[in-house]
Design a protein around this motif. Structure first.
Motif, short mmCIF file in Angstrom:
data_model
loop_
_atom_site.label_atom_id
_atom_site.label_comp_id
_atom_site.label_asym_id
_atom_site.label_seq_id
_atom_site.Cartn_x
_atom_site.Cartn_y
_atom_site.Cartn_z
N ARG A 165 24.48 -22.17 19.84
CA ARG A 165 23.91 -23.49 20.14
C ARG A 165 23.65 -23.59 21.64
NH1 ARG A 165 29.64 -26.57 18.93
NH2 ARG A 165 30.63 -26.01 20.90
N PRO A 166 22.83 -24.56 22.03
CA PRO A 166 22.60 -24.76 23.46
C PRO A 166 23.91 -25.17 24.14
CG PRO A 166 20.97 -25.95 22.17
CD PRO A 166 22.01 -25.45 21.21
N SER A 167 24.10 -24.67 25.34
CA SER A 167 25.28 -25.05 26.12
C SER A 167 24.97 -26.32 26.90
CB SER A 167 25.66 -23.93 27.09
OG SER A 167 26.61 -24.38 28.02
N ALA A 171 20.64 -25.91 31.65
CA ALA A 171 19.44 -25.72 30.82
C ALA A 171 19.20 -24.24 30.57
CB ALA A 171 18.23 -26.35 31.52
N GLY A 172 18.86 -23.92 29.34
CA GLY A 172 18.55 -22.55 28.98
C GLY A 172 19.74 -21.68 28.61
N GLU A 174 22.98 -20.64 26.36
CA GLU A 174 23.50 -20.80 25.00
C GLU A 174 24.97 -20.45 24.98
OE1 GLU A 174 19.87 -19.92 21.96
OE2 GLU A 174 21.02 -18.18 22.66
#
Length: 182
Positions: A165-167, A171-172, A174
């Motif tokens: 999932r996104p962290s 930004a950008g 995971e």
């Protein structure tokens, strides 16, 4: 080398803070940059927050904040009758997963880079797995996808990736979620 794992005390706060800083720099300087690592550690590992986390877990039977040290360091501290300046190798913090209290959430597990691969991380993880297995059916954790050292450690100890999932860190980035049945 034998490791002693024990409940953290407020005397351990500065050592825990420095372990976090050292391990974050070793794992994430190339990913986040040293300035961002310092900012994250300063934000996530404030002395007040660490004190609250440690004192909170002392009162609970479903959470723990534990530290690892070599047996010789522990014995010397006991003989001196003090723990004012512990020489710790690592720490772990486990609480119930917010959405499912049958799952233990390994919120933090960090070891000084100088003692990586010497058994401190394994001793902490084994204590988490055996010390709380009666109350939980599995343990879950999240690790940044770029943390090859952490991923290798958890996978070699039987954790399976269950989600990417996104962290929320940047930004950008995971993160991988790993689980292990207890």
């Amino acid at each position: 080398m034998t490791r002693v794992v024990r409940q953290a005390t407020v005397d351990d706060i500065w050592a825990v803070h420095e372990i976090a800083r050292e391990s974050w720099h070793a794992a994430y300087d190339d990913v986040l940059g040293p300035d961002t690592v310092d900012d994250v550690v300063d934000d996530w590992y404030t002395i007040g927050d660490l004190e609250s986390a440690i004192t909170d877990t002392e009162r609970r039977n479903d959470a723990a904040f534990i530290v690892a040290e070599t047996a010789s360091n522990a014995a010397a501290a006991d003989e001196a009758g003090c723990r004012s300046a512990p020489e710790l190798d690592g720490f772990a913090h486990v609480v119930p997963w917010p959405e499912n209290t049958a799952v233990a959430f390994l919120a933090r597990l960090y070891v000084r880079p100088a003692v990586w691969n010497e058994g401190s991380g394994t001793a902490l993880l084994e204590t988490v797995e055996t010390g709380w297995s009666a109350g939980f059916d599995r343990v879950r954790l999240a690790v940044l996808a770029d943390n090859e050292i952490g991923i290798s450690f958890y996978e070699s100890r039987g954790f399976d990736r269950v989600e990417t999932r996104p962290s929320g860190l940047a930004a950008g980035l995971e993160e991988h979620v790993y689980e292990k049945e207890l």
